[in-house]
Design a protein around this motif. Structure first.
Motif, PDB file in Angstrom:
ATOM      1  N   VAL A 437       0.836  -1.201   0.000  1.00  0.00           N
ATOM      2  CA  VAL A 437       0.000   0.000   0.000  1.00  0.00           C
ATOM      3  C   VAL A 437       0.872   1.252   0.000  1.00  0.00           C
ATOM      4  O   VAL A 437       0.637   2.206  -0.760  1.00  0.00           O
ATOM      5  N   SER A 438       1.887   1.265   0.867  1.00  0.00           N
ATOM      6  CA  SER A 438       2.725   2.463   0.995  1.00  0.00           C
ATOM      7  C   SER A 438       3.460   2.759  -0.313  1.00  0.00           C
ATOM      8  O   SER A 438       3.617   3.920  -0.703  1.00  0.00           O
ATOM      9  N   VAL A 439       3.888   1.698  -1.018  1.00  0.00           N
ATOM     10  CA  VAL A 439       4.594   1.891  -2.290  1.00  0.00           C
ATOM     11  C   VAL A 439       3.665   2.535  -3.317  1.00  0.00           C
ATOM     12  O   VAL A 439       4.059   3.454  -4.061  1.00  0.00           O
ATOM     13  N   GLN A 440       2.431   2.083  -3.354  1.00  0.00           N
ATOM     14  CA  GLN A 440       1.479   2.627  -4.328  1.00  0.00           C
ATOM     15  C   GLN A 440       1.150   4.088  -4.022  1.00  0.00           C
ATOM     16  O   GLN A 440       1.021   4.918  -4.934  1.00  0.00           O
ATOM     17  N   ILE A 441       1.007   4.411  -2.750  1.00  0.00           N
ATOM     18  CA  ILE A 441       0.691   5.803  -2.381  1.00  0.00           C
ATOM     19  C   ILE A 441       1.862   6.715  -2.741  1.00  0.00           C
ATOM     20  O   ILE A 441       1.681   7.811  -3.291  1.00  0.00           O
ATOM     21  N   ALA A 443       4.094   6.208  -5.059  1.00  0.00           N
ATOM     22  CA  ALA A 443       4.174   6.298  -6.515  1.00  0.00           C
ATOM     23  C   ALA A 443       3.163   7.304  -7.050  1.00  0.00           C
ATOM     24  O   ALA A 443       3.464   8.098  -7.958  1.00  0.00           O
ATOM     25  N   ALA A 444       1.954   7.294  -6.481  1.00  0.00           N
ATOM     26  CA  ALA A 444       0.916   8.247  -6.912  1.00  0.00           C
ATOM     27  C   ALA A 444       1.350   9.673  -6.582  1.00  0.00           C
ATOM     28  O   ALA A 444       1.174  10.601  -7.399  1.00  0.00           O
ATOM     29  N   ALA A 445       1.914   9.855  -5.398  1.00  0.00           N
ATOM     30  CA  ALA A 445       2.357  11.194  -4.991  1.00  0.00           C
ATOM     31  C   ALA A 445       3.474  11.688  -5.911  1.00  0.00           C
ATOM     32  O   ALA A 445       3.481  12.862  -6.329  1.00  0.00           O
ATOM     33  N   ASP A 446       4.416  10.796  -6.259  1.00  0.00           N
ATOM     34  CA  ASP A 446       5.515  11.196  -7.148  1.00  0.00           C
ATOM     35  C   ASP A 446       4.988  11.590  -8.523  1.00  0.00           C
ATOM     36  O   ASP A 446       5.501  12.531  -9.156  1.00  0.00           O
ATOM     37  N   THR A 447       3.980  10.860  -9.001  1.00  0.00           N
ATOM     38  CA  THR A 447       3.402  11.188 -10.314  1.00  0.00           C
ATOM     39  C   THR A 447       2.812  12.597 -10.315  1.00  0.00           C
ATOM     40  O   THR A 447       3.031  13.382 -11.256  1.00  0.00           O
ATOM     41  N   ILE A 448       2.070  12.949  -9.269  1.00  0.00           N
ATOM     42  CA  ILE A 448       1.443  14.277  -9.199  1.00  0.00           C
ATOM     43  C   ILE A 448       2.494  15.366  -9.011  1.00  0.00           C
ATOM     44  O   ILE A 448       2.387  16.450  -9.591  1.00  0.00           O
ATOM     45  N   ARG A 449       3.511  15.067  -8.218  1.00  0.00           N
ATOM     46  CA  ARG A 449       4.592  16.063  -8.039  1.00  0.00           C
ATOM     47  C   ARG A 449       5.280  16.350  -9.378  1.00  0.00           C
ATOM     48  O   ARG A 449       5.687  17.480  -9.656  1.00  0.00           O
ATOM     49  N   THR A 450       5.410  15.310 -10.202  1.00  0.00           N
ATOM     50  CA  THR A 450       6.036  15.503 -11.522  1.00  0.00           C
ATOM     51  C   THR A 450       5.131  16.305 -12.450  1.00  0.00           C
ATOM     52  O   THR A 450       5.581  17.217 -13.155  1.00  0.00           O
ATOM     53  N   ASP A 451       3.835  15.962 -12.455  1.00  0.00           N
ATOM     54  CA  ASP A 451       2.887  16.644 -13.349  1.00  0.00           C
ATOM     55  C   ASP A 451       2.582  18.061 -12.871  1.00  0.00           C
ATOM     56  O   ASP A 451       2.272  18.943 -13.683  1.00  0.00           O
ATOM     57  N   PHE A 452       2.606  18.277 -11.552  1.00  0.00           N
ATOM     58  CA  PHE A 452       2.287  19.593 -10.993  1.00  0.00           C
ATOM     59  C   PHE A 452       3.420  19.994 -10.034  1.00  0.00           C
ATOM     60  O   PHE A 452       3.313  19.817  -8.811  1.00  0.00           O
ATOM     61  N   MET A 472      -4.685  -1.415  -8.258  1.00  0.00           N
ATOM     62  CA  MET A 472      -5.666  -0.394  -8.590  1.00  0.00           C
ATOM     63  C   MET A 472      -5.606   0.803  -7.647  1.00  0.00           C
ATOM     64  O   MET A 472      -6.044   1.916  -7.984  1.00  0.00           O
ATOM     65  N   LEU A 473      -5.010   0.597  -6.454  1.00  0.00           N
ATOM     66  CA  LEU A 473      -4.979   1.688  -5.472  1.00  0.00           C
ATOM     67  C   LEU A 473      -4.205   2.895  -5.995  1.00  0.00           C
ATOM     68  O   LEU A 473      -4.605   4.044  -5.765  1.00  0.00           O
ATOM     69  N   GLU A 474      -3.102   2.672  -6.713  1.00  0.00           N
ATOM     70  CA  GLU A 474      -2.249   3.786  -7.150  1.00  0.00           C
ATOM     71  C   GLU A 474      -2.998   4.774  -8.052  1.00  0.00           C
ATOM     72  O   GLU A 474      -2.985   5.979  -7.773  1.00  0.00           O
ATOM     73  N   PRO A 475      -3.674   4.329  -9.124  1.00  0.00           N
ATOM     74  CA  PRO A 475      -4.388   5.319  -9.948  1.00  0.00           C
ATOM     75  C   PRO A 475      -5.527   6.018  -9.199  1.00  0.00           C
ATOM     76  O   PRO A 475      -5.853   7.164  -9.500  1.00  0.00           O
ATOM     77  N   ILE A 476      -6.116   5.324  -8.215  1.00  0.00           N
ATOM     78  CA  ILE A 476      -7.171   5.970  -7.426  1.00  0.00           C
ATOM     79  C   ILE A 476      -6.589   7.141  -6.633  1.00  0.00           C
ATOM     80  O   ILE A 476      -7.126   8.263  -6.646  1.00  0.00           O
ATOM     81  N   VAL A 477      -5.490   6.866  -5.941  1.00  0.00           N
ATOM     82  CA  VAL A 477      -4.858   7.916  -5.139  1.00  0.00           C
ATOM     83  C   VAL A 477      -4.379   9.049  -6.048  1.00  0.00           C
ATOM     84  O   VAL A 477      -4.556  10.237  -5.737  1.00  0.00           O
ATOM     85  N   ALA A 478      -3.785   8.695  -7.185  1.00  0.00           N
ATOM     86  CA  ALA A 478      -3.303   9.725  -8.117  1.00  0.00           C
ATOM     87  C   ALA A 478      -4.445  10.603  -8.604  1.00  0.00           C
ATOM     88  O   ALA A 478      -4.291  11.834  -8.728  1.00  0.00           O
ATOM     89  N   GLU A 479      -5.583   9.983  -8.863  1.00  0.00           N
ATOM     90  CA  GLU A 479      -6.735  10.744  -9.340  1.00  0.00           C
ATOM     91  C   GLU A 479      -7.214  11.735  -8.280  1.00  0.00           C
ATOM     92  O   GLU A 479      -7.534  12.899  -8.590  1.00  0.00           O
ATOM     93  N   LEU A 480      -7.256  11.295  -7.027  1.00  0.00           N
ATOM     94  CA  LEU A 480      -7.707  12.177  -5.949  1.00  0.00           C
ATOM     95  C   LEU A 480      -6.698  13.293  -5.683  1.00  0.00           C
ATOM     96  O   LEU A 480      -7.077  14.444  -5.410  1.00  0.00           O
ATOM     97  N   VAL A 568     -12.364  10.067   2.060  1.00  0.00           N
ATOM     98  CA  VAL A 568     -11.958   8.970   2.944  1.00  0.00           C
ATOM     99  C   VAL A 568     -12.233   7.647   2.226  1.00  0.00           C
ATOM    100  O   VAL A 568     -13.377   7.369   1.837  1.00  0.00           O
ATOM    101  N   LEU A 569     -11.191   6.859   2.068  1.00  0.00           N
ATOM    102  CA  LEU A 569     -11.329   5.530   1.461  1.00  0.00           C
ATOM    103  C   LEU A 569     -11.150   4.481   2.544  1.00  0.00           C
ATOM    104  O   LEU A 569     -10.275   4.623   3.419  1.00  0.00           O
ATOM    105  N   ARG A 570     -11.938   3.452   2.489  1.00  0.00           N
ATOM    106  CA  ARG A 570     -11.754   2.282   3.369  1.00  0.00           C
ATOM    107  C   ARG A 570     -11.656   1.060   2.463  1.00  0.00           C
ATOM    108  O   ARG A 570     -12.629   0.685   1.811  1.00  0.00           O
ATOM    109  N   ILE A 571     -10.495   0.436   2.445  1.00  0.00           N
ATOM    110  CA  ILE A 571     -10.206  -0.627   1.482  1.00  0.00           C
ATOM    111  C   ILE A 571      -9.620  -1.835   2.214  1.00  0.00           C
ATOM    112  O   ILE A 571      -8.688  -1.679   3.018  1.00  0.00           O
ATOM    113  N   PRO A 572     -10.140  -3.036   1.952  1.00  0.00           N
ATOM    114  CA  PRO A 572      -9.559  -4.244   2.564  1.00  0.00           C
ATOM    115  C   PRO A 572      -8.125  -4.469   2.076  1.00  0.00           C
ATOM    116  O   PRO A 572      -7.856  -4.362   0.877  1.00  0.00           O
ATOM    117  N   VAL A 573      -7.233  -4.761   2.995  1.00  0.00           N
ATOM    118  CA  VAL A 573      -5.849  -5.077   2.636  1.00  0.00           C
ATOM    119  C   VAL A 573      -5.450  -6.337   3.391  1.00  0.00           C
ATOM    120  O   VAL A 573      -6.175  -6.818   4.273  1.00  0.00           O
TER     121      VAL A 573
END
Length: 586
Positions: A437-441, A443-452, A472-480, A568-573
């Motif tokens: 989970v932490s890796v995906q979050i 990665a999403a943060a790095d993508t947004i930092r690069t784009d913005f 699927m978690l990474e694109p969700i976080v990136a979108e938000l 707020v997301l609640r996701i089974p892990v």
């Protein structure tokens, strides 16, 4: 003790015919056992094989017993013969119940249980001199001019117990076969009738022998009856394809159809208490049948009310996720048209609902967003050309920048549309590689930092690396994150991510200080679909909603005070780090 009366209850011709039939019975039994052995893998065949072998042992053993004159040897042969005598009823019971689909009564444990009394009787036969439970006296009576001699017993109490129990086994097998015959096509009906009539012959012969023994010595005509039983089995095997195809009773077929249905089926009584449910219902509700049976439907499923009209759709929550079901209820009655219960059938329409939603959204995108952007591009491009022709280069530059912005908007819509495919279930592929989970979050943060580059993405807390879920978690976080940055007028948009895990559920909070999400954007999502009057302006929030659905989680959109939004997301892990089947994540 020896009997004083030395009379043969049957006439000499009858005894002679009986002996002849017993010889034939032995031969027929061997033949039936041989034929049945060829079908030994067919349900019911093992019982029939043992039955034929037991009747053969009974018949041949009795012939030997009649011929031998020595009392001691006669008793030895009789003791061996008792194996067939006591085994035959058990074999018939097992054959009848297995052949008619009542497998639960033919398990090894049940077979041992029903064999208990015969086994006790067999031990008693071999140890009878010590207790005389099976017989208290035995004598030998010559017959047919002394060619054969017949045992005459004074039976003990255990004999009558074993005899009555044997009759019960014969009768039980005949009844279950008879009941099945009435629910079957003609071929199986004739097959069952043939078997029942054939099996009744040795039973009737045994009853007759028991009564004749009240009037004197009697040859046991039971083995002779096996001649007709063997012929009946031969007819059933050859003419009616016994063991060639197993009959399926209607009740058995209905039970199996319901149990194997993908749709969940719950049967209730008239007070809507659960009395039965199939495997799909157990899987959907996530509790065992024992936990569900006896409870009212409203206790089991909070979202439905007893008596709900046919065709209603209900949403059932499953752990952290939810599924959409179409509910159909029907009342069933007895032969007097009196209500005795209800059947509730739940059909999973989640995929159908998702398809419908995506068609609505894509229709809106094609009809509204793309057409609007294309019209704007055409209009501003025309202005650019007019500005160039008139020499107004500054205006042309401004209009060209507008064209560029709208072209970027079109490109962005295209990217999000491609992401749409990743939110769909892909049942044709194999496994899903779960990622931390932490890796995906991150990665999403790095993508947004690069784009913005102007954005400030803060990761307040992250769970341990061994908590994993589908990628699927990474694109969700990136979108938000993109949504929080893109719709923020601040020169340095700040978005904070807080992620914690509690009881294998990831709670992910994404907060920004922007103007907040327009309620009209959320209206369609919260209403599970768009309409011409209720729709969003983009694809981003829908991508989040569909992605979270696929992960089996929930999403909650809140307004922050004084400004900003909170998602707020609640996701089974899970803590598994290996590759698991994707159905485990659904």
């Amino acid at each position: 003790m020896r009997w004083d009366v030395q009379l043969i209850a049957q006439s000499e011709p009858v005894v002679t015919i009986a002996v002849g039939l017993i010889v034939v019975a032995g031969i027929v039994s061997v033949g039936a056992a041989t034929i049945a052995w060829k079908h030994r893998k067919t349900p019911g065949a093992p019982g029939l094989i043992v039955l034929a072998a037991a009747s053969g042992l009974w018949s041949m053993g009795y012939i030997a017993e009649l011929i031998v004159a020595d009392l001691g040897l006669k008793l030895v042969l009789a003791s061996i013969q008792w194996i067939g005598v006591l085994t035959a009823p058990i074999a018939w019971f097992v054959f009848a119940f297995a052949y008619t689909g009542h497998d639960r009564y033919t398990t090894p444990g049940m077979t041992i249980l029903i064999s208990f009394i015969p086994m006790v009787a067999l031990v008693a036969v071999w140890t009878n001199p010590a207790h005389h439970f099976m017989w208290s006296a035995v004598d030998v009576v010559p017959a047919v001019k002394g060619i054969i001699s017949i045992h005459q017993h004074e039976w003990g109490p255990l004999y009558w117990v074993a005899l009555g129990y044997s009759y019960l086994l014969w009768l039980s097998g005949a009844i279950v076969l008879f009941r099945t015959a009435f629910n079957m096509p003609t071929m199986y009906r004739m097959q069952a009738i043939t078997l029942i009539l054939g099996t009744l012959m040795p039973v009737l012969a045994n009853v007759a022998t028991t009564f004749l023994e009240l009037y004197g010595s009697s040859i046991d005509m039971t083995p002779a009856g096996f001649t007709f039983a063997g012929l009946a089995y031969a007819v059933a095997l050859r003419r009616y394809d016994l063991l060639g195809a197993r009959p399926i009773p209607k009740w058995f077929a209905c039970e199996r159809v319901v149990e194997s249905m993908v749709d969940a089926v719950i049967v209730t009584d008239t007070k809507w208490r659960v009395i039965a449910l199939n495997e799909s219902a157990v899987a959907i509700l996530g509790r065992s049948a024992d936990e569900l049976e006896g409870r009212t439907v409203s206790d089991v499923i909070e979202d439905i009310t007893p008596g709900q009209p046919v065709g209603d759709q209900v949403t059932i929550r499953l752990g952290g996720g939810q599924r959409d079901f179409e509910l159909r209820t029907s009342e069933f009655t007895d032969h007097h048209n009196r209500a005795i219960g209800n059947a509730l059938v739940f059909r999973d329409v989640t995929d159908r609902r998702l398809n419908h939603q995506q068609l609505e959204v894509m229709n809106r995108v094609l009809r509204h967003n793309l057409r609007t952007e294309a019209n704007l591009l055409e209009g501003y491009a025309t202005l650019v050309l007019e500005n160039i022709e008139s020499g107004s280069l500054e205006s042309a530059r401004s209009h060209a920048e507008t064209v560029q912005n709208h072209a970027a908007t079109l490109v962005n819509i295209g990217k999000k549309a491609r992401k749409l495919g990743t939110t769909r279930r892909d049942d044709d592929t194999g496994d899903v590689q779960l990622l931390p989970v932490s890796v995906q979050i991150r990665a999403a943060a790095d993508t947004i930092r690069t784009d913005f580059p102007e954005s400030n993405i803060r990761l307040a807390s992250l769970p341990e690396n061994d908590y994993v879920c589908a990628p699927m978690l990474e694109p969700i976080v990136a979108e938000l994150l993109e949504n929080g940055v893109e719709h923020n007028d601040s020169t340095t948009p700040v978005v904070t991510v807080t992620a914690t895990v509690n009881s294998d559920t990831l709670k992910l909070r994404i907060e920004d200080e922007g103007p907040g999400i327009n309620m009209s954007e959320l209206a369609a999502i919260q209403s599970h679909g768009e309409t011409p009057l209720r729709h969003g302006s983009g694809l981003g929030l829908w991508l989040v909603k569909w992605g979270v659905d696929q992960l089996g989680g929930t999403v909650e959109f809140n307004q922050r005070k004084p400004t900003g939004s909170e998602v707020v997301l609640r996701i089974p892990v899970s803590r598994k780090s290996s590759t698991v089947n994707k159905t485990d994540t659904e």
